[in-house]
Design an enzyme around this catalytic site. Structure first.
Site, PDB file in Angstrom:
ATOM      1  N   LYS A   1     -13.032   2.723   1.277  1.00 61.77           N
ATOM      2  CA  LYS A   1     -12.687   2.795   2.694  1.00 61.77           C
ATOM      3  C   LYS A   1     -13.902   3.303   3.470  1.00 61.77           C
ATOM      4  O   LYS A   1     -14.386   4.407   3.228  1.00 61.77           O
ATOM      5  CB  LYS A   1     -11.493   3.724   2.897  1.00 61.77           C
ATOM      6  CG  LYS A   1     -10.201   3.192   2.283  1.00 61.77           C
ATOM      7  CD  LYS A   1      -9.053   4.170   2.465  1.00 61.77           C
ATOM      8  CE  LYS A   1      -8.641   4.282   3.918  1.00 61.77           C
ATOM      9  NZ  LYS A   1      -7.462   5.186   4.080  1.00 61.77           N
TER      10      LYS A   1
ATOM     11  N   ARG B   1      -9.515  19.664   7.871  1.00 60.77           N
ATOM     12  CA  ARG B   1      -8.387  19.760   8.788  1.00 60.77           C
ATOM     13  C   ARG B   1      -8.296  21.167   9.367  1.00 60.77           C
ATOM     14  O   ARG B   1      -8.843  22.121   8.814  1.00 60.77           O
ATOM     15  CB  ARG B   1      -7.070  19.407   8.069  1.00 60.77           C
ATOM     16  CG  ARG B   1      -6.962  17.920   7.762  1.00 60.77           C
ATOM     17  CD  ARG B   1      -5.599  17.534   7.249  1.00 60.77           C
ATOM     18  NE  ARG B   1      -5.501  16.070   7.128  1.00 60.77           N
ATOM     19  CZ  ARG B   1      -5.058  15.256   8.071  1.00 60.77           C
ATOM     20  NH1 ARG B   1      -4.635  15.760   9.216  1.00 60.77           N
ATOM     21  NH2 ARG B   1      -5.024  13.961   7.886  1.00 60.77           N
TER      22      ARG B   1
ATOM     23  N   ARG C   1       0.843  -1.205   0.000  1.00 57.30           N
ATOM     24  CA  ARG C   1       0.000   0.000   0.000  1.00 57.30           C
ATOM     25  C   ARG C   1       0.874   1.249   0.000  1.00 57.30           C
ATOM     26  O   ARG C   1       1.841   1.339   0.754  1.00 57.30           O
ATOM     27  CB  ARG C   1      -0.901   0.015   1.243  1.00 57.30           C
ATOM     28  CG  ARG C   1      -1.628   1.343   1.479  1.00 57.30           C
ATOM     29  CD  ARG C   1      -2.419   1.283   2.764  1.00 57.30           C
ATOM     30  NE  ARG C   1      -3.066   2.542   3.110  1.00 57.30           N
ATOM     31  CZ  ARG C   1      -2.726   3.315   4.131  1.00 57.30           C
ATOM     32  NH1 ARG C   1      -1.716   2.967   4.926  1.00 57.30           N
ATOM     33  NH2 ARG C   1      -3.372   4.438   4.377  1.00 57.30           N
TER      34      ARG C   1
ATOM     35  N   THR D   1      -5.975  -0.706  10.534  1.00 56.52           N
ATOM     36  CA  THR D   1      -5.691   0.272  11.599  1.00 56.52           C
ATOM     37  C   THR D   1      -5.318  -0.387  12.931  1.00 56.52           C
ATOM     38  O   THR D   1      -6.109  -1.113  13.536  1.00 56.52           O
ATOM     39  CB  THR D   1      -6.855   1.252  11.850  1.00 56.52           C
ATOM     40  OG1 THR D   1      -7.317   1.769  10.603  1.00 56.52           O
ATOM     41  CG2 THR D   1      -6.379   2.408  12.720  1.00 56.52           C
TER      42      THR D   1
END
Length: 485
Positions: free
Chosen positions: A217, A71, A34, A275
């Site tokens: 995802k 963000r 990845r 994760t």
């Protein structure tokens, strides 16, 4: 690696991607590499691709997009220290808008219009929580829930509030087009909320004439709520538990993970669990018992693949982490069972689906050592994978990209071969190869699923026999087949 059926995805950084390192990870058990585009530029990503391809053409490569996100903007170092009860403003701006002690900026310009009073703003993966108490023009007024430091460019999550963000950023599109040009295998698109997000990525791939497969995802509530329609349009799914654990209550994560895996198995779509699977091994040579149980839980739930992030991208013990995951997977798989009654809704009329089911049942009722198939698109392999059988499926692929796509499917051991002149040659070539490699012996009983009318037409027959007898028979038929002359 043939005996382990759960696949391993490893994140590689351009700061550590030399061929010898990648080879060591591959030999330890990595099936898919990845690349996280959020932390790599184009030159760095190209370096990773070149080195992976120099090690083996069988390693699949997945590019991870940044996706739609919010963000914090820039703040002065070392950040803004806040305490519970503090009041501060939150305003939309760009990433260079400079925040202060009383006002911070975020990279969503219409945040004041989209976020209602009472909503929570979770900053830096939930490290700091703010509660919106009012709005003044284009500024939200928020109360700090816990002490902490608000830094520059930290993630901002807003649970249970749909935000109208563009599905694909300019940077994402650039990397998707680049991935098609580089002949990569998968694009994992972040923060997929609905089928529209998947279709937006697919339009770019189609425009470029690529075969890149989309992994959606799932990392917010909208993605969880819309999983059924997303599955209709995506190649596979990643349960991305990092942001998902911020967006929904932590106690729901195991339930969501199990539910999504089950739906993916029924849909014949690969599913990755990601994760913090071996987070402690970033800095320690041994995993915790909780991490081993986490890996085991995902395998018991029947995930196709498990993903390592910081463990292999920047950790001190990357090879050890892969070996640990591979060792645990191999052991836990011995305690799992074949899913005999896979829901074949939507494909029950397909001959391939019925042959896949019959092959799996034969493995349960007879001392079968392995299943051998050939496939042009990978469909036969995905159908067999869905049953989570206990026997290795050797898949002969006539396209290299399909061989690498199969690297993400549970229990499939893919290999590339040039298309044969007939199905007799397919059987003869693969069985003699496996015998020469000491993976099978003449006495081993196997199941062969193939196509009399060519791989493009799908599977049309199933045959059970010993390797020796099938090799002898296929050799004789090759001599009699006019297609072989």
């Amino acid at each position: 690696m043939d005996n382990r059926r759960t696949k391993i995805v490893a994140t590689i950084s351009d700061r550590r991607c030399d061929a010898e390192f990648i080879r060591s990870l591959h030999e330890a058990g990595v099936n898919v590499v990845r690349i996280n585009s959020a932390h790599a530029d184009m030159d760095g990503a190209a370096r990773i691709v070149a080195n992976v391809r120099s090690v083996s053409e069988s390693i699949a490569i997945l590019i991870d997009t940044k996706g739609p996100e919010i963000r914090t903007s820039r703040v002065e170092d070392p950040g803004i220290a806040v305490k519970a009860g503090d009041i501060l403003g939150v305003k939309g701006g760009d990433k260079e808008s400079l925040g202060s002690r009383d006002l911070i900026y975020v990279t969503h310009k219409s945040i004041a219009d989209d976020v209602p009073v009472g909503a929570s703003l979770l900053i830096d993966d939930g490290e700091i929580e703010l509660t919106v108490i009012s709005r003044e023009g284009d500024t939200l007024i928020a109360k700090v829930v816990n002490d902490g430091i608000i830094g520059s460019f930290k993630s901002v999550n807003i649970p249970d509030v749909p935000i109208d963000l563009p599905s694909i950023t300019e940077r994402d599109e650039m990397f998707i087009r680049w991935a098609v040009e580089q002949n990569l295998d998968f694009v994992a698109h972040s923060f997929v909320r609905s089928k529209d997000d998947v279709m937006a990525v697919q339009r770019i791939i189609d425009e470029c004439g690529g075969h890149l497969k989309i992994i959606s995802k799932i990392e917010n509530r909208e993605g969880v709520d819309n999983i059924d329609s997303i599955l209709e349009h995506t190649y596979g799914v990643m349960v991305a538990r990092g942001d998902l654990g911020v967006e929904i209550p932590l106690e729901r994560i195991p339930i969501v993970q199990r539910t999504i895996i089950k739906k993916c198995v029924e849909a014949k779509k690969p599913v990755i669990v990601a994760t913090q699977m071996l987070q402690s091994m970033i800095s320690n040579p041994r995993a915790t018992r909780a991490e081993i149980s986490d890996i085991a839980g995902a395998i018991y739930q029947r995930a196709d693949a498990l993903m390592l992030s910081g463990e292999t991208a920047s950790g001190r013990y990357p090879v050890e982490a892969v070996r640990t995951m591979a060792r645990v997977a191999s052991r836990i798989e011995q305690d799992t069972y074949t899913i005999e009654n896979v829901n074949m809704t939507g494909v029950n009329n397909e001959i391939t689906a019925q042959l896949a089911r019959s092959a799996v049942r034969a493995c349960l009722n007879l001392p079968v050592k392995a299943v051998v198939i050939d496939t042009l698109s990978g469909r036969t392999g995905r159908y067999l994978s869905a049953f989570r059988g206990s026997r290795t499926v050797y898949a002969v692929c006539y396209r290299k990209n399909v061989m690498r796509e199969m690297a993400l499917s549970y229990g499939i051991c893919p290999r590339y071969q040039e298309p044969p002149r007939s199905h007799h040659s397919f059987i003869f070539n693969i069985l003699t190869s496996l015998r020469d490699e000491h993976k099978l012996t003449d006495d081993d009983l196997i199941v062969v699923v193939g196509g009399d009318f060519g791989a493009a037409k799908g599977a049309s027959f199933m045959e059970i026999g010993s390797v020796g007898n099938l090799v002898e028979k296929s050799s004789r038929q090759r001599c009699d087949d006019p297609c072989e002359k």
